[in-house]
Write an enzyme that holds these catalytic residues in place. Structure first.
Site, PDB file in Angstrom:
ATOM      1  N   HIS A  74     -14.230   0.770   0.446  1.00 56.29           N
ATOM      2  CA  HIS A  74     -13.973   2.170   0.129  1.00 56.29           C
ATOM      3  C   HIS A  74     -12.673   2.374  -0.644  1.00 56.29           C
ATOM      4  O   HIS A  74     -12.367   3.486  -1.069  1.00 56.29           O
ATOM      5  CB  HIS A  74     -14.011   3.040   1.393  1.00 56.29           C
ATOM      6  CG  HIS A  74     -12.804   2.983   2.255  1.00 56.29           C
ATOM      7  ND1 HIS A  74     -11.832   3.956   2.257  1.00 56.29           N
ATOM      8  CD2 HIS A  74     -12.409   2.058   3.166  1.00 56.29           C
ATOM      9  CE1 HIS A  74     -10.896   3.639   3.137  1.00 56.29           C
ATOM     10  NE2 HIS A  74     -11.221   2.499   3.700  1.00 56.29           N
TER      11      HIS A  74
ATOM     12  N   ASN B 240       0.793  -1.222   0.000  1.00 62.24           N
ATOM     13  CA  ASN B 240       0.000   0.000   0.000  1.00 62.24           C
ATOM     14  C   ASN B 240       0.830   1.278   0.000  1.00 62.24           C
ATOM     15  O   ASN B 240       0.284   2.363  -0.184  1.00 62.24           O
ATOM     16  CB  ASN B 240      -0.935   0.017   1.209  1.00 62.24           C
ATOM     17  CG  ASN B 240      -0.182  -0.136   2.514  1.00 62.24           C
ATOM     18  OD1 ASN B 240       0.385  -1.181   2.800  1.00 62.24           O
ATOM     19  ND2 ASN B 240      -0.146   0.929   3.313  1.00 62.24           N
TER      20      ASN B 240
ATOM     21  N   SER C 198     -11.584  -4.264   1.118  1.00 64.66           N
ATOM     22  CA  SER C 198     -12.211  -3.088   1.721  1.00 64.66           C
ATOM     23  C   SER C 198     -12.970  -2.332   0.641  1.00 64.66           C
ATOM     24  O   SER C 198     -12.407  -1.996  -0.402  1.00 64.66           O
ATOM     25  CB  SER C 198     -11.154  -2.177   2.349  1.00 64.66           C
ATOM     26  OG  SER C 198     -11.753  -0.999   2.864  1.00 64.66           O
TER      27      SER C 198
ATOM     28  N   CYS D  61      -3.621   5.095   7.807  1.00 66.16           N
ATOM     29  CA  CYS D  61      -3.624   4.612   9.194  1.00 66.16           C
ATOM     30  C   CYS D  61      -2.363   5.013   9.943  1.00 66.16           C
ATOM     31  O   CYS D  61      -2.356   5.044  11.173  1.00 66.16           O
ATOM     32  CB  CYS D  61      -3.771   3.096   9.210  1.00 66.16           C
ATOM     33  SG  CYS D  61      -5.324   2.512   8.509  1.00 66.16           S
TER      34      CYS D  61
END
Length: 388
Positions: free
Chosen positions: A200, A149, A198, A325
């Site tokens: 979104h 990511n 996920s 995050c």
């Protein structure tokens, strides 16, 4: 404003927004209730489950709806480790995983599990050989993300999964949050037992995710309560979000081949322009393995990344540093350090991630603004990376 932070969250698809609003307005009953409105709400959930299953060629009952990627990862990892502890006490993951995976393993270490964190190469790719070397007779779970990511490195999931087939007591979990809708995914062919999604991240609503759990795999639930989601996820299901998530998933997967081709061109165009800026270093080496089409990551050694991010925003561009995050953590990137990159690169990373709305003109405008930003910040290098 040019929004280049799709890895953190994507703008929801208009059809998804309409579906969410319609279900919220007309199907508000508790799907566990015995009356007709409850049964109708439950029917919508099961239809969404069937749609997800059809997209991946698996069974509907193998999909669990969660609150998002973090819960899916935690349920897969902690649930599998605790359920199968009688088989062994060793777990294998990588040093470049998302925080929701990495911290789940750290917690299991505190519970007495042994965890091996396999490092990645300087391009961000994990070697299948290193995974094989890390496994022992005591290994019950291997967890490797599909797409990193931060830098966008695509991991050799198929090769790892094929080898793990020879180890029937070792489960294989894959964090697919950044790959679904961008790259092809084959759960059965790759030997994946657990797979996290996920909504979104693929133009769906926030607060909803999916977890694939192969039919003969058992998990120890994270939550106590009712028997929702095969007893694995107690709590009233979010019917509007689940139905909208299924629609977003379908739209993303159906358009994935075209998206891959178009975004790959955009990525290559941006990388060429960033490589022409001498102060910047592009992270993630395409020559050492595949790169995701929607992520470009660079470092400006000697400059604090938040200074770059704020200056770009002042010029109409939204980007990020690390994952959302971890973005408020001002320490050097754990992922870049795990790739063996020097401290100054790990402490100055900026992530660009784009989506369906972006054009070549947007990429050129972004590159020009970055160049102007670097020219403006360059005099500050000698003053502590923007702390003048």
């Amino acid at each position: 404003m040019l929004y280049f932070d799709h890895c953190a969250s994507t703008p929801p698809h208009k059809e998804v927004i309409r579906t969410l609003a319609e279900v919220m307005e007309h199907h508000y009953a508790n799907p566990s209730s015995l009356h007709k409105p409850g049964a109708e709400a439950n029917k919508l959930i099961e239809r969404a489950r069937e749609q997800a299953a059809a997209l991946f060629g698996v069974k509907a009952e193998e999909w669990i709806f969660t609150s998002g990627g973090t819960e899916s990862n935690n349920l897969a990892i902690k649930g599998a480790a605790r359920q199968y502890r009688s088989r062994g006490n060793h777990l294998v993951t990588t040093g470049i995983e998302h925080a929701s995976v990495y911290e789940a393993f750290r917690q299991l270490e505190r519970e007495g599990f042994r965890v091996t964190y396999v490092p990645a190469g300087p391009g961000g790719h994990v070697s299948p050989e290193r995974i094989r070397e890390a496994c022992t007779d005591d290994t019950i779970l291997v967890s490797v993300m599909h797409v990193n990511n931060e830098v966008g490195a695509v991991q050799p999931i198929a090769e790892i999964g094929r080898w793990l087939r020879s180890r029937p007591k070792t489960l294989f979990h894959v964090d697919g949050v950044q790959s679904v809708g961008k790259l092809p995914v084959s759960l059965k062919e790759w030997g994946i037992d657990l797979f996290s999604i996920s909504a979104h991240k693929l133009q769906g609503p926030k607060g909803v995710g999916l977890l694939y759990v192969r039919e003969d795999v058992r998990l120890d639930p994270l939550f106590s309560g009712g028997q929702h989601e095969r007893g694995l996820r107690a709590g009233t299901q979010n019917v509007p979000a689940i139905v909208a998530a299924a629609k977003a998933l379908r739209l993303a997967i159906e358009s994935q081949p075209l998206r891959l081709e178009r975004m790959t061109r955009l990525r290559e165009r941006l990388v060429r322009q960033l490589q022409a800026i001498p102060e910047l270093v592009v992270n993630g080496d395409a020559s050492s393995g595949e790169m995701a089409p929607h992520i470009v990551h660079f470092s400006y050694p000697g400059m604090k990344p938040e200074v770059i991010v704020h200056m770009l925003e002042q010029n109409g561009v939204v980007v990020s540093t690390k994952s959302a995050c971890s973005s408020k953590d001002d320490r050097p990137s754990r992922v870049l350090l795990a790739m063996g990159l020097p401290h100054d690169r790990a402490a100055s990373g900026v992530r660009i991630s784009f989506g369906d709305e972006h054009t070549e003109q947007d990429i050129d405008k972004l590159a020009a603004i970055i160049r102007t930003t670097v020219d403006t910040l360059k005099p500050l290098e000698r003053k502590g990376g923007g702390q003048a």
